[in-house]
Scaffold this active site. Structure first.
Site, PDB file in Angstrom:
ATOM      1  N   ASP A  67       0.838  -1.197   0.000  1.00 14.28           N
ATOM      2  CA  ASP A  67       0.000   0.000   0.000  1.00 14.28           C
ATOM      3  C   ASP A  67       0.874   1.249   0.000  1.00 14.28           C
ATOM      4  O   ASP A  67       2.104   1.155   0.165  1.00 14.28           O
ATOM      5  CB  ASP A  67      -0.957  -0.014   1.204  1.00 14.28           C
ATOM      6  CG  ASP A  67      -0.269  -0.338   2.522  1.00 14.28           C
ATOM      7  OD1 ASP A  67       0.977  -0.384   2.564  1.00 14.28           O
ATOM      8  OD2 ASP A  67      -0.963  -0.546   3.524  1.00 14.28           O
ATOM      9  N   ASP A 136      -8.073  -1.690  14.056  1.00  8.99           N
ATOM     10  CA  ASP A 136      -9.467  -1.905  13.630  1.00  8.99           C
ATOM     11  C   ASP A 136      -9.601  -3.115  12.713  1.00  8.99           C
ATOM     12  O   ASP A 136     -10.636  -3.311  12.085  1.00  8.99           O
ATOM     13  CB  ASP A 136     -10.002  -0.644  12.938  1.00  8.99           C
ATOM     14  CG  ASP A 136      -9.168  -0.241  11.721  1.00  8.99           C
ATOM     15  OD1 ASP A 136      -8.231  -0.986  11.355  1.00  8.99           O
ATOM     16  OD2 ASP A 136      -9.457   0.816  11.132  1.00  8.99           O
ATOM     17  N   HIS A 138      -7.736  -3.731   9.978  1.00 12.02           N
ATOM     18  CA  HIS A 138      -7.424  -3.538   8.557  1.00 12.02           C
ATOM     19  C   HIS A 138      -6.146  -4.272   8.159  1.00 12.02           C
ATOM     20  O   HIS A 138      -5.247  -4.470   8.963  1.00 12.02           O
ATOM     21  CB  HIS A 138      -7.376  -2.048   8.169  1.00 12.02           C
ATOM     22  CG  HIS A 138      -6.206  -1.256   8.633  1.00 12.02           C
ATOM     23  ND1 HIS A 138      -6.326  -0.142   9.434  1.00 12.02           N
ATOM     24  CD2 HIS A 138      -4.882  -1.377   8.391  1.00 12.02           C
ATOM     25  CE1 HIS A 138      -5.136   0.368   9.654  1.00 12.02           C
ATOM     26  NE2 HIS A 138      -4.238  -0.363   9.036  1.00 12.02           N
ATOM     27  N   GLU A 143      -9.694  -0.530   5.094  1.00 14.42           N
ATOM     28  CA  GLU A 143     -10.352  -0.192   6.348  1.00 14.42           C
ATOM     29  C   GLU A 143     -11.640  -1.011   6.502  1.00 14.42           C
ATOM     30  O   GLU A 143     -12.103  -1.634   5.541  1.00 14.42           O
ATOM     31  CB  GLU A 143     -10.672   1.316   6.348  1.00 14.42           C
ATOM     32  CG  GLU A 143      -9.440   2.220   6.338  1.00 14.42           C
ATOM     33  CD  GLU A 143      -8.732   2.306   7.692  1.00 14.42           C
ATOM     34  OE1 GLU A 143      -8.772   1.335   8.478  1.00 14.42           O
ATOM     35  OE2 GLU A 143      -8.117   3.362   7.960  1.00 14.42           O
TER      36      GLU A 143
HETATM   37  N1  LIG Z   1      -0.841   0.244   6.115  1.00 10.88           N
HETATM   38  C1  LIG Z   1      -0.176  -0.185   7.310  1.00 10.88           C
HETATM   39  C2  LIG Z   1      -0.547  -1.632   7.580  1.00 10.88           C
HETATM   40  O1  LIG Z   1      -0.019  -2.456   6.550  1.00 10.88           O
HETATM   41  C3  LIG Z   1      -0.002  -2.047   8.932  1.00 10.88           C
HETATM   42  O2  LIG Z   1      -0.315  -3.401   9.167  1.00 10.88           O
HETATM   43  C4  LIG Z   1      -0.601  -1.178  10.005  1.00 10.88           C
HETATM   44  C5  LIG Z   1      -0.192  -1.575  11.406  1.00 10.88           C
HETATM   45  O3  LIG Z   1       1.037  -0.999  11.729  1.00 10.88           O
HETATM   46  P1  LIG Z   1       1.913  -1.411  12.983  1.00 10.88           P
HETATM   47  O4  LIG Z   1       2.523  -2.712  12.628  1.00 10.88           O
HETATM   48  O5  LIG Z   1       2.921  -0.334  13.119  1.00 10.88           O
HETATM   49  O6  LIG Z   1       0.988  -1.514  14.140  1.00 10.88           O
HETATM   50  O7  LIG Z   1      -0.179   0.152   9.744  1.00 10.88           O
HETATM   51  C6  LIG Z   1      -0.521   0.710   8.479  1.00 10.88           C
HETATM   52  O8  LIG Z   1      -1.870   1.037   8.512  1.00 10.88           O
END
Ligand SMILES: N[C@@H]1[C@@H](O)[C@H](O)[C@@H](COP(=O)(O)O)O[C@@H]1O
Length: 261
Positions: A67, A136, A138, A143
């Protein structure tokens, strides 16, 4: 779906890096799908250590992005392209010619999304997609209530995700873009092996909904239940709300050794 409960983030990183290494030994030009966020960092550190020690070669490996923020210049330190270059490509010694990702700066955003979706198909699809999870539920930037059949497209971030990600932007939510490009859930499900890593208590509810809840767009990660080869790796804190934790521990402890994850 297999759930593996590991003692800590480092052990999770080692387990997944070893799965990647085994894949690369079998298929040296494997396409690895990588995620951003803090959670996957132990995976990248463990894989880089294996490359340095000669345990695996990545000379022909290919890397695909999950992404991207829309509108951040590619060279911005927090564009996901920059983050992946810093955290994955450089430590592994992989060049940009072996990297593919969506163009978050394109004027025609929809065209860029479609082009990336097609590029993944043309590349033969992702072999192993590493995923984190949002608080949440995702995956990527899909989302809650994203279509479970969605393809790569533009999405609008929830306020919670912008708050969660503000830590990468000097704690200033106003710097966090509202819009992103993300591989769709349907796109993600085309990878041959999905590996989701979640660590820390803050992810416990999302992990429980993903693993033990219904398949529902309100928890996008629950789509992993539809995939024939999905592995969820969690530390004790992230596993703390799983009702079947003992069952997952038992089956993992007793599976055939040759099977891997
Ligand atoms: N787009 C990314 C996701 O791919 C990732 O899984 C999420 C959680 O991040 P973290 O691992 O820092 O909690 O963050 C962002 O939203």
């Amino acid at each position: 779906m297999e759930v593996v409960i590991v003692p800590d983030a480092k052990a999770g990183g080692e387990l997944i890096a070893e799965a990647m290494a085994q894949l690369l030994r079998r298929k040296p030009d494997a396409l690895l799908g990588v995620a951003t966020g803090s959670t996957p960092l132990p995976v990248y550190e463990a894989l880089a250590a294996k490359v340095r020690s000669g345990a695996v070669e990545v000379a022909r490996a290919r890397i695909a992005q999950l992404d991207e923020y829309v509108g951040l210049p590619a060279a911005h330190p927090e564009s996901y392209r920059s983050v992946l270059r810093r955290e994955v490509l450089e430590p592994l010694g992989i060049g940009m010619d072996q990297f593919m990702g969506p163009d978050g700066t394109a004027e025609d955003v929809q065209g860029a999304c479609e082009a990336y979706d097609q590029a993944l198909v043309d590349a033969g699809s992702v072999d192993l997609q590493l995923l984190g999870i949002g608080t949440d539920g995702h995956i990527g930037f899909n989302e809650p209530c994203s279509s479970l059949a969605s393809r790569t497209r533009i999405k609008t971030l929830t306020e919670q995700t912008r708050i969660d990600n503000a830590r990468f932007f000097d704690g200033d939510i106003d710097q966090v873009p509202h819009h992103v490009i993300t591989q769709g859930i349907g796109t993600i499900l085309e990878a041959r092996h999905l590996v989701l890593l979640a660590t820390g208590e803050g992810k416990a509810d999302a992990v429980a909904a993903t693993v033990e809840g219904p398949v529902a767009a309100v928890c996008p990660a629950s789509a992993l239940q539809l995939h024939p080869h999905a592995t969820v790796v969690v530390d004790e804190a992230a596993a703390s709300k799983l009702k079947l934790a003992d069952y997952f521990r038992y089956t993992y402890a007793n599976k055939p050794e040759w099977q891997g994850i």
